[in-house]
Design a protein around this motif. Structure first.
Motif, short mmCIF file in Angstrom:
data_model
loop_
_atom_site.label_atom_id
_atom_site.label_comp_id
_atom_site.label_asym_id
_atom_site.label_seq_id
_atom_site.Cartn_x
_atom_site.Cartn_y
_atom_site.Cartn_z
N LEU A 202 18.13 38.38 37.10
CA LEU A 202 18.66 39.71 36.84
C LEU A 202 18.84 40.49 38.14
CD1 LEU A 202 19.51 42.00 34.95
CD2 LEU A 202 17.08 42.58 34.71
N HIS A 203 17.85 40.43 39.02
CA HIS A 203 17.96 41.15 40.29
C HIS A 203 19.11 40.62 41.15
CE1 HIS A 203 14.64 44.00 40.31
NE2 HIS A 203 14.05 43.15 39.48
N GLY A 204 19.38 39.32 41.07
CA GLY A 204 20.52 38.76 41.78
C GLY A 204 21.83 39.37 41.31
N ILE A 205 21.97 39.52 40.00
CA ILE A 205 23.18 40.13 39.44
C ILE A 205 23.27 41.60 39.85
CG2 ILE A 205 24.32 40.81 37.28
CD1 ILE A 205 23.07 38.17 36.10
N LEU A 206 22.15 42.31 39.79
CA LEU A 206 22.14 43.72 40.18
C LEU A 206 22.45 43.88 41.67
CD1 LEU A 206 19.07 44.98 38.12
CD2 LEU A 206 21.51 45.26 37.59
N ASN A 207 22.00 42.95 42.50
CA ASN A 207 22.33 43.00 43.92
C ASN A 207 23.83 42.82 44.14
OD1 ASN A 207 19.71 43.42 44.76
ND2 ASN A 207 19.30 41.25 45.14
N ARG A 208 24.47 41.99 43.36
CA ARG A 208 25.92 41.81 43.49
C ARG A 208 26.68 43.06 43.06
NH1 ARG A 208 27.08 35.46 42.55
NH2 ARG A 208 25.54 34.82 44.09
N ILE A 209 26.17 43.73 42.04
CA ILE A 209 26.76 45.01 41.63
C ILE A 209 26.67 46.00 42.78
CG2 ILE A 209 26.43 47.01 40.10
CD1 ILE A 209 25.67 44.93 37.91
N ARG A 210 25.51 46.05 43.42
CA ARG A 210 25.31 46.91 44.59
C ARG A 210 26.25 46.52 45.73
NH1 ARG A 210 20.43 45.24 47.45
NH2 ARG A 210 21.98 43.75 48.15
N ASP A 211 26.37 45.22 46.01
CA ASP A 211 27.21 44.75 47.10
C ASP A 211 28.67 45.12 46.90
OD1 ASP A 211 24.93 43.66 48.20
OD2 ASP A 211 25.42 41.58 47.67
N LEU A 212 29.11 45.19 45.65
CA LEU A 212 30.49 45.60 45.35
C LEU A 212 30.64 47.12 45.29
CD1 LEU A 212 31.47 42.98 42.63
CD2 LEU A 212 32.39 43.17 44.95
N ASN A 213 29.53 47.83 45.53
CA ASN A 213 29.52 49.29 45.53
C ASN A 213 29.94 49.86 44.17
OD1 ASN A 213 28.88 51.67 46.88
ND2 ASN A 213 31.01 52.02 47.44
N LEU A 214 29.50 49.18 43.10
CA LEU A 214 29.79 49.64 41.74
C LEU A 214 28.67 50.58 41.30
CD1 LEU A 214 30.81 46.24 40.15
CD2 LEU A 214 32.33 48.07 40.90
N LYS A 215 29.00 51.55 40.48
CA LYS A 215 28.00 52.47 39.96
C LYS A 215 27.41 51.87 38.68
CE LYS A 215 27.13 57.13 38.38
NZ LYS A 215 27.70 58.42 38.03
N LEU A 216 26.10 51.60 38.71
CA LEU A 216 25.40 51.05 37.57
C LEU A 216 25.12 52.17 36.57
CD1 LEU A 216 23.88 48.61 36.32
CD2 LEU A 216 21.86 49.40 37.57
N ILE A 217 25.52 51.96 35.32
CA ILE A 217 25.28 52.95 34.27
C ILE A 217 24.03 52.59 33.48
CG2 ILE A 217 26.18 53.98 32.15
CD1 ILE A 217 29.00 53.64 33.37
N SER A 218 23.93 51.32 33.05
CA SER A 218 22.76 50.93 32.25
C SER A 218 22.54 49.44 32.27
CB SER A 218 22.93 51.40 30.80
OG SER A 218 24.03 50.77 30.19
N VAL A 219 21.29 49.05 32.01
CA VAL A 219 20.88 47.65 31.82
C VAL A 219 19.98 47.65 30.60
CG1 VAL A 219 19.67 45.67 32.79
CG2 VAL A 219 20.89 47.24 34.32
N ASN A 220 20.38 46.91 29.58
CA ASN A 220 19.63 46.89 28.33
C ASN A 220 19.56 45.49 27.74
OD1 ASN A 220 19.18 49.84 27.81
ND2 ASN A 220 21.41 49.84 27.95
N PRO A 221 18.46 45.19 27.04
CA PRO A 221 18.44 43.95 26.28
C PRO A 221 19.54 44.00 25.23
CG PRO A 221 16.34 45.15 26.04
CD PRO A 221 17.27 45.99 26.86
N HIS A 222 20.11 42.87 24.90
CA HIS A 222 21.20 42.86 23.93
C HIS A 222 20.84 41.98 22.75
CE1 HIS A 222 25.23 43.10 22.33
NE2 HIS A 222 25.30 41.79 22.30
N GLU A 223 20.83 42.59 21.60
CA GLU A 223 20.59 41.87 20.35
C GLU A 223 21.92 41.73 19.64
OE1 GLU A 223 17.49 40.96 19.05
OE2 GLU A 223 16.49 41.66 20.87
N GLU A 224 22.32 40.51 19.34
CA GLU A 224 23.56 40.31 18.59
C GLU A 224 23.31 40.56 17.13
OE1 GLU A 224 26.23 37.13 19.74
OE2 GLU A 224 24.71 36.56 21.19
N ASN A 225 24.28 41.21 16.48
CA ASN A 225 24.14 41.52 15.04
C ASN A 225 24.74 40.41 14.20
OD1 ASN A 225 22.94 43.96 15.62
ND2 ASN A 225 24.90 44.99 15.76
#
Length: 68
Positions: free
Chosen positions: A45-68
């Protein structure tokens, strides 16, 4: 955190970046990009978040995802 996650970032990210996000699927919700997929552990997860940071994207949220 491990399991399915939903990460929301501001703006529209071109789908050509999908491979860069380690198996996450790129989707869209209004004017925001949604990255959805399974993370194996906190380090993954931190690797993915680091890539978001490297692309200078604004992170809005990170949440567990339950499929319905």
């Amino acid at each position: 955190m491990r399991g399915k996650v939903k990460i929301k970032v501001e703006g529209i990210l071109d789908s050509k970046w999908q491979d860069w996000f380690e198996g996450m699927v790129i989707g869209f919700e209004g004017d925001n990009t949604i990255l959805m997929g399974t993370v194996s552990d906190e380090s993954h997860l931190h690797g993915i978040l680091n890539r978001i940071r490297d692309l200078n994207l604004k992170l809005i949220s990170v949440n567990p995802h339950e499929e319905n």
